[in-house]
Design a protein around this motif. Structure first.
Motif, mmCIF file in Angstrom:
data_model
loop_
_atom_site.group_PDB
_atom_site.id
_atom_site.type_symbol
_atom_site.label_atom_id
_atom_site.label_comp_id
_atom_site.label_asym_id
_atom_site.label_seq_id
_atom_site.Cartn_x
_atom_site.Cartn_y
_atom_site.Cartn_z
ATOM 1 N N LEU A 71 42.962 48.813 29.900
ATOM 2 C CA LEU A 71 43.215 47.665 30.771
ATOM 3 C C LEU A 71 44.662 47.680 31.213
ATOM 4 C CD1 LEU A 71 41.435 44.941 28.622
ATOM 5 C CD2 LEU A 71 40.587 45.918 30.745
ATOM 6 N N ALA A 72 44.882 47.300 32.455
ATOM 7 C CA ALA A 72 46.254 47.201 32.936
ATOM 8 C C ALA A 72 46.966 46.098 32.167
ATOM 9 C CB ALA A 72 46.254 46.894 34.436
ATOM 10 N N CYS B 185 48.844 42.846 31.065
ATOM 11 C CA CYS B 185 48.818 41.516 31.660
ATOM 12 C C CYS B 185 49.828 40.635 30.946
ATOM 13 C CB CYS B 185 47.407 40.923 31.525
ATOM 14 S SG CYS B 185 47.209 39.343 32.348
ATOM 15 N N GLN B 186 50.629 39.923 31.717
ATOM 16 C CA GLN B 186 51.644 39.045 31.144
ATOM 17 C C GLN B 186 51.031 37.800 30.519
ATOM 18 O OE1 GLN B 186 54.931 39.625 30.911
ATOM 19 N NE2 GLN B 186 54.634 41.645 31.822
ATOM 20 N N MET B 187 49.957 37.258 31.149
ATOM 21 C CA MET B 187 49.347 36.013 30.682
ATOM 22 C C MET B 187 47.837 36.104 30.858
ATOM 23 S SD MET B 187 50.017 32.719 29.662
ATOM 24 C CE MET B 187 51.719 32.575 30.094
ATOM 25 N N VAL B 188 47.094 36.070 29.742
ATOM 26 C CA VAL B 188 45.641 36.085 29.830
ATOM 27 C C VAL B 188 45.111 34.670 29.645
ATOM 28 C CG1 VAL B 188 45.343 38.462 29.042
ATOM 29 C CG2 VAL B 188 45.406 36.622 27.368
ATOM 30 N N ALA B 189 43.967 34.391 30.271
ATOM 31 C CA ALA B 189 43.299 33.091 30.141
ATOM 32 C C ALA B 189 42.012 33.298 29.361
ATOM 33 C CB ALA B 189 42.998 32.519 31.522
ATOM 34 N N THR C 236 40.421 36.705 30.812
ATOM 35 C CA THR C 236 40.687 36.983 32.226
ATOM 36 C C THR C 236 42.172 37.186 32.461
ATOM 37 O OG1 THR C 236 38.859 35.496 32.746
ATOM 38 C CG2 THR C 236 40.279 36.152 34.576
ATOM 39 N N CYS C 237 42.485 38.159 33.319
ATOM 40 C CA CYS C 237 43.856 38.372 33.786
ATOM 41 C C CYS C 237 43.846 38.196 35.299
ATOM 42 C CB CYS C 237 44.336 39.775 33.410
ATOM 43 S SG CYS C 237 46.045 40.092 33.935
ATOM 44 N N GLN C 238 44.783 37.391 35.817
ATOM 45 C CA GLN C 238 44.838 37.145 37.253
ATOM 46 C C GLN C 238 45.545 38.276 37.996
ATOM 47 O OE1 GLN C 238 43.299 34.698 38.835
ATOM 48 N NE2 GLN C 238 42.534 33.844 36.917
ATOM 49 N N SER C 239 46.639 38.763 37.427
ATOM 50 C CA SER C 239 47.399 39.830 38.092
ATOM 51 C C SER C 239 47.946 40.793 37.041
ATOM 52 C CB SER C 239 48.550 39.225 38.897
ATOM 53 O OG SER C 239 49.310 40.239 39.517
ATOM 54 N N PRO C 240 47.432 42.020 37.057
ATOM 55 C CA PRO C 240 46.343 42.581 37.866
ATOM 56 C C PRO C 240 45.002 41.985 37.446
ATOM 57 C CG PRO C 240 46.994 44.146 36.187
ATOM 58 C CD PRO C 240 47.953 42.998 36.079
ATOM 59 N N ALA C 241 44.054 41.955 38.379
ATOM 60 C CA ALA C 241 42.789 41.267 38.128
ATOM 61 C C ALA C 241 41.856 42.117 37.273
ATOM 62 C CB ALA C 241 42.120 40.938 39.456
ATOM 63 N N TRP C 242 41.483 41.594 36.108
ATOM 64 C CA TRP C 242 40.426 42.169 35.276
ATOM 65 C C TRP C 242 39.844 41.079 34.398
ATOM 66 C CZ3 TRP C 242 41.698 41.423 30.245
ATOM 67 C CH2 TRP C 242 43.030 41.551 29.839
ATOM 68 N N LYS C 243 38.639 41.329 33.885
ATOM 69 C CA LYS C 243 37.939 40.342 33.064
ATOM 70 C C LYS C 243 37.063 41.083 32.059
ATOM 71 C CE LYS C 243 36.031 36.882 35.221
ATOM 72 N NZ LYS C 243 35.126 36.076 36.056
ATOM 73 N N ILE C 244 37.066 40.620 30.810
ATOM 74 C CA ILE C 244 36.186 41.185 29.796
ATOM 75 C C ILE C 244 35.494 40.050 29.051
ATOM 76 C CG2 ILE C 244 37.495 43.332 29.470
ATOM 77 C CD1 ILE C 244 38.607 42.104 26.866
ATOM 78 N N TYR C 245 34.331 40.351 28.466
ATOM 79 C CA TYR C 245 33.567 39.388 27.688
ATOM 80 C C TYR C 245 33.538 39.852 26.233
ATOM 81 C CZ TYR C 245 31.979 37.776 32.229
ATOM 82 O OH TYR C 245 31.924 37.292 33.509
ATOM 83 N N VAL C 246 33.889 38.966 25.326
ATOM 84 C CA VAL C 246 33.904 39.283 23.899
ATOM 85 C C VAL C 246 32.782 38.480 23.234
ATOM 86 C CG1 VAL C 246 35.265 39.297 21.782
ATOM 87 C CG2 VAL C 246 36.402 39.639 23.993
#
Length: 199
Positions: free
Chosen positions: A79-80, A82-86, A100-110
């Motif tokens: 994953l790229a 990410c400074q701040m994940v939600a 979720t990461c907004q910038s760069p955009a990626w999302k994973i499900y745990v």
């Protein structure tokens, strides 16, 4: 570098072809160093161990515990950074956490280890259990009077109970002159009514 006899000092001459070869050799060496040392190559990716910690903190349970993440996030995931994940729940039953990461955009499900939901008993089962707790008023072989009526008319038939029943329970009655047993609802000792008729 070109060197003349010892009487003269050496002078440097830059050959563009030699310089290009040396540059390519340096680049090749650097690439081989990156391949040879995976730790250096992986520094450009998100640290999934930090994500594991964040998800466990979000759920309030450690990895593998009920209510916590099922397993750790796969370390091979690239994953790229990410400074701040939600973090949020995927659904109301809290079966997985969305990272979720907004910038760069990626999302994973745990996935989360959820306790199995107890199966609610069917209404018929509950009703049958309630009937079983009542005392038996009709036993197999008892003579039974089956009554049915409505305003203006009344029917009464005599028969023999083929099974036992508590008040409100259904059972079969063998009635003389009828080829097949009829279904009746127990009212009291020796008394029953037909389904659909109230006593």
């Amino acid at each position: 570098m070109i060197c003349r006899p010892a009487t003269r000092p050496c002078r440097f001459a830059f050959d563009p072809l030699v310089l290009l070869k040396e540059t390519m050799m340096i680049r090749l060496f650097l690439c081989s160093m990156l391949v040879a040392t995976p730790a250096l190559a992986q520094t450009g990716f998100q640290d999934v161990t930090q994500l594991d910690t964040a998800v466990a903190t979000f759920t309030g349970q450690p990895i593998g515990a009920e209510g916590g993440p099922r397993t750790a996030i796969d370390k091979r995931l690239k994953l790229a950074p990410c400074q701040m994940v939600a973090l949020s729940w995927r659904a109301a039953n809290h079966d997985s956490v969305v990272v979720t990461c907004q910038s760069p955009a990626w999302k994973i499900y745990v996935p989360v280890l959820v306790a199995p939901t107890p199966v609610a008993p069917r209404p018929e089962t509950v009703a049958a259990a309630a009937v079983e707790k009542l005392p038996v008023v009709i036993k197999r072989g008892d003579p039974v009077t089956v009554e049915a009526g409505a305003p203006g008319f009344s029917i009464t038939r005599e028969g023999i109970a083929m099974s036992e029943a508590a008040p409100g329970g259904r059972f079969l009655v063998n009635v003389d002159g009828v080829k097949k047993p009829i279904q009746a609802i127990a009212v009291d000792s020796g008394r029953a009514t037909l389904p659909g008729y109230t006593q």
